[in-house]
Write an enzyme that holds these catalytic residues in place. Structure first.
Site, mmCIF file in Angstrom:
data_model
loop_
_atom_site.group_PDB
_atom_site.id
_atom_site.type_symbol
_atom_site.label_atom_id
_atom_site.label_comp_id
_atom_site.label_asym_id
_atom_site.label_seq_id
_atom_site.Cartn_x
_atom_site.Cartn_y
_atom_site.Cartn_z
ATOM 1 C CE1 TYR A 35 -3.951 -1.977 0.300
ATOM 2 C CE2 TYR A 35 -2.823 -3.079 2.118
ATOM 3 C CZ TYR A 35 -3.870 -3.020 1.204
ATOM 4 O OH TYR A 35 -4.808 -4.007 1.198
ATOM 5 N N GLY A 36 2.054 1.160 0.496
ATOM 6 C CA GLY A 36 2.825 2.375 0.615
ATOM 7 C C GLY A 36 4.207 2.139 1.172
ATOM 8 C CB VAL A 38 7.300 2.572 6.763
ATOM 9 C CG1 VAL A 38 7.624 3.158 8.137
ATOM 10 C CG2 VAL A 38 5.936 1.871 6.798
ATOM 11 C CG ASP A 143 -0.997 -9.179 9.696
ATOM 12 O OD1 ASP A 143 -0.575 -10.354 9.614
ATOM 13 O OD2 ASP A 143 -0.681 -8.285 8.885
HETATM 14 P P1 ADP Z 1 2.314 -2.467 5.944
HETATM 15 O O1 ADP Z 1 0.919 -2.654 6.452
HETATM 16 O O2 ADP Z 1 2.410 -1.643 4.700
HETATM 17 O O3 ADP Z 1 3.106 -3.749 5.883
HETATM 18 P P2 ADP Z 1 3.474 -1.887 8.523
HETATM 19 O O4 ADP Z 1 2.769 -1.045 9.490
HETATM 20 O O5 ADP Z 1 3.434 -3.373 8.754
HETATM 21 O O6 ADP Z 1 3.026 -1.555 7.039
HETATM 22 O O7 ADP Z 1 4.982 -1.458 8.469
HETATM 23 C C1 ADP Z 1 5.908 -2.114 7.614
HETATM 24 C C2 ADP Z 1 7.265 -2.134 8.269
HETATM 25 O O8 ADP Z 1 7.675 -0.784 8.503
HETATM 26 C C3 ADP Z 1 7.284 -2.811 9.639
HETATM 27 O O9 ADP Z 1 7.546 -4.200 9.505
HETATM 28 C C4 ADP Z 1 8.428 -2.097 10.311
HETATM 29 O O10 ADP Z 1 9.658 -2.684 9.940
HETATM 30 C C5 ADP Z 1 8.356 -0.695 9.721
HETATM 31 N N1 ADP Z 1 7.627 0.195 10.632
HETATM 32 C C6 ADP Z 1 6.288 0.315 10.767
HETATM 33 N N2 ADP Z 1 5.977 1.221 11.708
HETATM 34 C C7 ADP Z 1 7.159 1.674 12.177
HETATM 35 C C8 ADP Z 1 7.519 2.622 13.206
HETATM 36 N N3 ADP Z 1 6.589 3.280 13.899
HETATM 37 N N4 ADP Z 1 8.829 2.831 13.435
HETATM 38 C C9 ADP Z 1 9.768 2.175 12.704
HETATM 39 N N5 ADP Z 1 9.506 1.268 11.761
HETATM 40 C C10 ADP Z 1 8.204 1.022 11.486
#
Ligand code: ADP
Length: 283
Positions: A35-36, A38, A143
């Site tokens: 989706y995007g 980080v 999840d």
């Molecule tokens: P998606 O739903 O697109 O997979 P996630 O929320 O699972 O997104 O985030 C993907 C990855 O990004 C995580 O596995 C982690 O490694 C990193 N990530 C997500 N949130 C954070 C955060 N707050 N700080 C640092 N890394 C993050």
């Protein structure tokens, strides 16, 4: 990082005053998902490093769900903090969160030797605290997996990615197609639609086993193979595998793991009971 350049600076943080029209300066990409992206970024207004989830395709249901759930929950030290939701000049959503330097998936992959018993215990304890908080607030994460469990230098653990989460009270039948396959509870694999928080407890069991073994416990390639792995591994085979290969997991630790991986969700230990388990009293 072409999409963000128009509204986020990509320079390193500086002690010089920055133009305020660009509040967030991108430092690097942390992860690219379907989706995007980080990003790790510098928040020039707050003077801190943050993580920014940037939607590429517009507001997905999963990001909307994540925002709603994080906004509705009280703050908790085991849940990632949502700082701000904003949009870029193209209307794409930016979810600004506290930044955590790593996650359990990366930590496990980089690990050369087993975690010590105290490291294992503190990690599982903190994951359980986060899950208990979610379940007490009526949220099923749906999840849980190592890459959705963030960790910092002080071993503080925070659960993230609420894109598949839902409130237990939401009406309608639940989708069994949730969670990443390796961490999916047997009742989900068998298509059950009225499951409970026990699905998260199964995932915690898989994460605990992965912390012990430094590899996934049930790495199935298909739903059928996943169930096959579970059937083959549970019971005496699991006990034997763990007691032979990981002597640092005491009988009490093994008992907790087996209680998390109970095949029948009604027999599976809850987060509340797991936190009372005698393993946590052993030194
Ligand atoms: P998606 O739903 O697109 O997979 P996630 O929320 O699972 O997104 O985030 C993907 C990855 O990004 C995580 O596995 C982690 O490694 C990193 N990530 C997500 N949130 C954070 C955060 N707050 N700080 C640092 N890394 C993050």
């Amino acid at each position: 990082m072409p999409l963000v350049e128009s509204f986020l600076q990509t320079t390193a943080p500086s002690s010089q005053p920055q133009p305020q029209q660009n509040r967030y300066q991108v430092l690097n990409v942390v992860s690219r998902g379907s989706y995007g992206v980080v990003y790790r970024a510098w928040d020039t207004e707050a003077g801190e490093i943050v993580a920014i989830k940037h939607e590429l395709t517009g507001l997905s249901r999963s990001t909307l769900r994540e925002i709603k759930i994080l906004q509705s929950l009280p703050r908790h030290r085991s849940i990632v903090e949502l700082k701000k939701v904003t949009v870029d000049e193209r209307g794409k959503v930016l979810v600004v969160m506290e930044f955590m330097p790593s996650d359990l998936s990366r930590l496990i992959a980089a690990r050369k030797k087993p975690f010590t018993a105290p490291q294992l215990k503190v990690s599982v304890w903190r994951i359980l605290k986060g899950v208990l908080f979610l379940h007490e607030n009526g949220v099923l994460h749906r999840d849980l997996k190592p890459s959705n469990i963030l960790i910092n230098q002080k071993d503080r653990i925070k659960i993230c990615d609420f894109g598949l989460s839902r409130w237990e009270s939401e009406s309608g039948s639940y989708s069994p197609e949730v969670g990443t396959q390796w961490y999916r509870a047997p009742e989900l694999l068998m298509g059950k639609t009225n499951y409970t928080g026990a699905i998260d407890m199964w995932a915690v069991g898989c994460v605990m086993a992965e912390l012990v073994l430094l590899k996934a416990l049930f790495p199935g390639n298909s739903e059928i193979q996943q169930l096959g792995y579970i059937h083959l591994t549970l019971g005496p085979a699991l006990q034997l595998m763990l007691s032979v290969s990981v002597p640092m997991l005491t009988p009490a630790g093994l008992d907790l793991l087996i209680s998390l991986l109970a095949f029948d969700p009604n027999d599976r230990i809850t987060a509340k009971d797991a936190l009372q388990h005698p393993w946590f009293l052993e030194f």
